[in-house]
Design an enzyme around this catalytic site. Structure first.
Site, PDB file in Angstrom:
ATOM      1  N   THR B 144     -37.915  -1.160  -3.368  1.00  0.00           N
ATOM      2  CA  THR B 144     -38.167  -2.576  -3.600  1.00  0.00           C
ATOM      3  C   THR B 144     -38.994  -3.200  -2.475  1.00  0.00           C
ATOM      4  O   THR B 144     -38.605  -3.117  -1.312  1.00  0.00           O
ATOM      5  CB  THR B 144     -36.813  -3.317  -3.671  1.00  0.00           C
ATOM      6  OG1 THR B 144     -35.984  -2.646  -4.613  1.00  0.00           O
ATOM      7  CG2 THR B 144     -37.000  -4.768  -4.063  1.00  0.00           C
ATOM      8  N   GLU B 145     -40.108  -3.813  -2.832  1.00  0.00           N
ATOM      9  CA  GLU B 145     -40.948  -4.547  -1.878  1.00  0.00           C
ATOM     10  C   GLU B 145     -41.335  -3.693  -0.665  1.00  0.00           C
ATOM     11  O   GLU B 145     -41.516  -4.191   0.428  1.00  0.00           O
ATOM     12  CB  GLU B 145     -40.245  -5.834  -1.392  1.00  0.00           C
ATOM     13  CG  GLU B 145     -39.740  -6.744  -2.525  1.00  0.00           C
ATOM     14  CD  GLU B 145     -40.838  -7.553  -3.176  1.00  0.00           C
ATOM     15  OE1 GLU B 145     -41.986  -7.490  -2.690  1.00  0.00           O
ATOM     16  OE2 GLU B 145     -40.550  -8.240  -4.174  1.00  0.00           O
TER      17      GLU B 145
END
Lengths: 419, 391
Positions: B144-145
């Site tokens: 994530t990210e």
């Protein structure tokens, strides 16, 4: 007798107690055969409180004696409980209903709140010249200029009604311009009605008014239209005790004290939820503070709840706490009592003068307030006793009596000014 | 020789609705379905469908073009529901054999930080949905990210991945270049670092007329790429797929830019396109990186502060992950799914107060008008979940 009345909020669009009080008094006056022409600013529509299915309810739908009360909308926008700087920050969130029921942003209206006050005053003056009436009755500072203009134009006496002073609203740090307006209004008026002895004390102490010029007329609580609901909060009520804060989230109402009380209660009992109902300038701060204190997972931020849902909200609660730091009157504890909820109220309030079947403590004494709250939660008999006693007291308070006292004030003023 | 490695992130969260007092205990439907549908349809129309068609045609006309995607589970679910055309185009892309898919957490969550157990379960779920919809099993992981740390590299290694992606943040690289493959000190896995200057030239600056590089053409960009020749092996261009047509609108010429890029890049005999797994196969690590504190590709700070810095975010995150044991023990599938949807990083991004008054990128993507409303809606949904847990 006919009264020209000015107020800045009126149900169904009210966010504070002033609207409730105006409604109660007007309703009471209409029963005593007094005609009222109520001059109301435009009521802006707050975007964040948009609730599906809530449409504009005409003033005709309000339960007032037919023919006795007329509400006239002035072409000025006054948002209750805003100081000038908040107004600047918040006005973009407000909308106004057009005649075709569409919402239009407020941007077209004047730059600041004092502009709107002037605009409202000018229009009230015009009405005062055109209409026939005996006396002027103006509620709180935003309408004082209008009251004075109407008095000067018509030569009729002015009664101003103080529901709160700038000292209450700001926790002792008044805005000078608002204070000056209040002081000027109080000195120019023929008579002052205050909602409590507590407030009368403020008026005498902070505004240099002769105590003899101030009459106390306590507020009451409306018991018509009261419905006991069996609401669908079963799951919440089964698992948790509910402690309620209901009011504007602003320094006057002590929301930060409520958080400290909550933390202390949670220290003793984990099965308690705290519900904040209301909005206000301190809302963001309180939400962040609750998170910082690590208790937000026991707090429900309900935001603004429309007037017609308020009884339902009280009926969710097991205790109502009003930790106001300075409360001129405080109708909400009476509403809680009407809904059979035990209440703990700040000693620094007007309502403490009219009820006894509740716990009265200093707002800053979180320790004691928490202790008393836990006592009530743990002791159904104590709760029962408080609720029953309070119900009796509330039943003895009614707006008709408050209205009758207002009429006495009117008659005295008219008598004194007729020579 | 320099390899160009494109990875596009495709993600759509389930946005929460304004969840009220009257809903608590009565309604376990926390999402704003209408809004989610509308946004998926809008983004599909502006980005996914035209961009997928563009890449399909380019893959057809340039046999050496290769790209990669990571598509979150929540995005895939919403494509199945609201934009089957988008999904079918992605399937056609993968079927070319030159489009690689990466794995991530199904719910685009921060579980790598808060619960290794939950993290592994969500990565497995993502493997499963990719297998189901595309028939492939990815060998490269992106978190994530681009949140990355030694610990996360170890988790990825444990799960059998041969490479992991991260931000080529200045504060971890120092004098070193992102244009090489690295390895973590703690794990035997290849580490691919984003060249954030060149990536952000496209993703953020493409349409900025105050930028010295404007207007950015395929020729100009290829010149910059060529400059790495001889001093780097791979240029990792990592960005949100929504850059194409959503963040940078079609009117800015972004489609035109991508249309011409492969041709220009390949006109230099030393350049080629590679997928992340090919990069990991081909190149040996030039050094080890030791990253204790998580980094990400977000904001100037390149850390977790976009999701986990203010008191509301931290309280919401800790409260939510504290429920893990109880939720899993209860075993109610709908509740587990709801609990996982609440974990989506966007929910915490919306609570961010950093720069909020400056009205920057956080505000643009925020379905709530202020971070505090994002928090209260989240926490009210949380209350509902707690009540159901006590049933």
């Amino acid at each position: 007798m006919k009264v020209l009345m000015m107020g800045w909020e009126f149900p169904p669009y009210n966010i504070g107690g002033l609207g409730t009080a105006c409604h109660g008094i007007v309703k009471g006056l209409s029963k005593h055969d007094v005609d009222v022409l109520f001059l109301l600013p435009q009521i802006p529509y707050y975007k964040e409180s948009c609730i599906k299915g809530l449409s504009l309810i005409g003033v005709n739908n309000i339960d007032l004696a037919p023919g006795k009360v007329k509400v006239k909308r002035m072409d000025a926008i006054l948002v209750p409980y805003f100081d000038p700087s908040t107004w600047e920050e918040e006005k973009h969130k407000y909308f106004i209903y057009e005649k075709d029921n569409t919402l239009k942003p407020l941007t077209l209206y004047g730059k600041d709140i004092f502009n709107q006050i002037q605009k409202y005053a000018e229009q009230c003056e015009k009405v005062a010249l055109a209409e026939d009436f005996d006396i002027i009755h103006a509620h709180d500072w935003m309408t004082f200029a209008a009251g004075v203009r109407a008095k000067e134009a018509s030569g009729k006496p002015l009664v101003i009604h103080v529901h709160a002073t700038e000292f209450d609203r700001t926790g002792g740090h008044p805005n000078q311009q608002i204070y000056d307006t209040e002081r000027w209004g109080m000195h120019t008026a023929d008579k002052i009605i205050s909602v409590s002895n507590f407030t009368k004390g403020m008026i005498v102490q902070h505004y240099g008014i002769d105590p003899a010029k101030v009459e106390v007329v306590h507020n009451a609580v409306d018991k018509d239209n009261y419905v006991e609901t069996v609401y669908e909060f079963n799951r919440l009520r089964e698992k948790f005790k509910i402690v309620l804060f209901l009011g504007r989230i602003t320094i006057q109402k002590g929301p930060d004290w409520f958080l400290h009380i909550a933390a202390r209660i949670l220290h003793e009992r984990k099965d308690v939820m705290f519900v904040f109902v209301g909005t206000g300038d301190m809302e963001n701060r309180i939400i962040e503070q609750a998170a910082t204190m690590g208790i937000a997972n026991h707090i429900i931020f309900a935001g603004h709840i429309p007037y017609n849902f308020i009884d339902k909200v009280y009926q969710v609660a097991d205790i109502y706490i009003m930790p106001s730091i300075s409360e001129p009157f405080g109708i909400t504890p009476l509403e809680a009592m009407k809904n059979k909820i035990p209440t703990i109220i700040s000693k620094q309030s007007g309502v403490a003068e009219v009820v006894n079947n509740c716990v009265k403590l200093d707002f800053w004494d979180c320790e004691k307030i928490a202790k008393e709250a836990i006592k009530i939660l743990n002791n159904p008999e104590l709760k029962e006793r408080l609720v029953n006693g309070a119900l009796e007291e509330v039943n003895n308070l009614n707006w008709d009596d408050s209205a009758a006292k207002c009429i006495t004030v009117y008659n005295n003023v008219l008598r004194d000014s007729s020579w | 020789m320099v390899a160009i490695c494109f990875y596009f992130q495709v993600h759509q969260p389930y946005r929460l609705r304004q969840y009220s007092l009257f809903d608590i205990g009565n309604n376990d439907h926390y999402e704003d379905e209408a809004k989610n549908k509308a946004i998926m349809e809008k983004v599909a129309h502006k980005c996914y469908i035209p961009a997928n068609k563009l890449f399909l045609s380019m893959l057809h006309s340039h046999p050496d073009l290769k790209i990669s995607y990571s598509i979150s589970g929540t995005a895939l679910e919403q494509m199945e529901k609201y934009s089957p055309e988008t999904l079918s185009l992605f399937q056609q892309l993968v079927a070319t054999g030159r489009v690689e898919l990466l794995n991530e957490t199904y719910y685009h969550s921060l579980s790598s930080i808060f619960s290794p157990q939950e993290f592994k379960e969500q990565v497995q779920m993502h493997r499963d949905i990719i297998k189901r919809l595309f028939g492939v099993t990815p060998s490269v992981f992106r978190n994530t990210e681009l949140i990355y740390s030694n610990h996360i590299a170890m988790l990825a290694e444990e799960m059998g991945y041969k490479a992991i992606l991260a931000e080529g943040a200045d504060h971890i690289l120092g004098w070193r270049s992102p244009n090489f493959v690295y390895k973590p000190t703690t794990a035997n896995i290849k580490l691919l670092l984003k060249n954030y200057r060149l990536s952000d030239d496209i993703a953020f600056r493409f349409s900025n007329r105050d930028w010295a590089g404007w207007p950015l053409t395929a020729e100009k960009f290829t010149d910059w790429v060529n400059q790495a020749n001889g001093s780097g092996e791979v240029i990792n261009l990592f960005m949100d797929y929504e850059t194409i047509g959503e963040h940078q609108w079609a009117e800015t010429g972004i489609f035109h830019f991508f249309h011409h890029l492969p041709e220009k890049v390949l006109s230099h005999p030393d350049n080629l396109f590679m997928t992340p797994s090919e990069v990991a196969e081909k190149f040996d690590p030039v050094g080890e990186l030791d990253i204790h504190h998580p980094i990400s590709w977000a904001d100037i700070e390149r850390d977790l502060s976009a999701w986990a810095s203010n008191s509301m975010q931290l309280h919401a995150l800790h409260s939510l992950y504290n429920l893990e044991g109880a939720v899993k023990k209860k075993g109610d599938l709908r509740m587990i799914e709801n609990w996982r949807k609440l974990q989506t990083s966007d929910n915490f991004y919306y609570m961010c107060t950093k720069w909020f008054s400056d009205g920057d990128v956080h505000k643009y993507f925020n379905p709530f008008d202020k971070p505090h409303n994002a928090f209260t809606s989240f926490i009210n949904a949380y209350h509902d979940m707690v009540l159901r847990l006590k049933d």
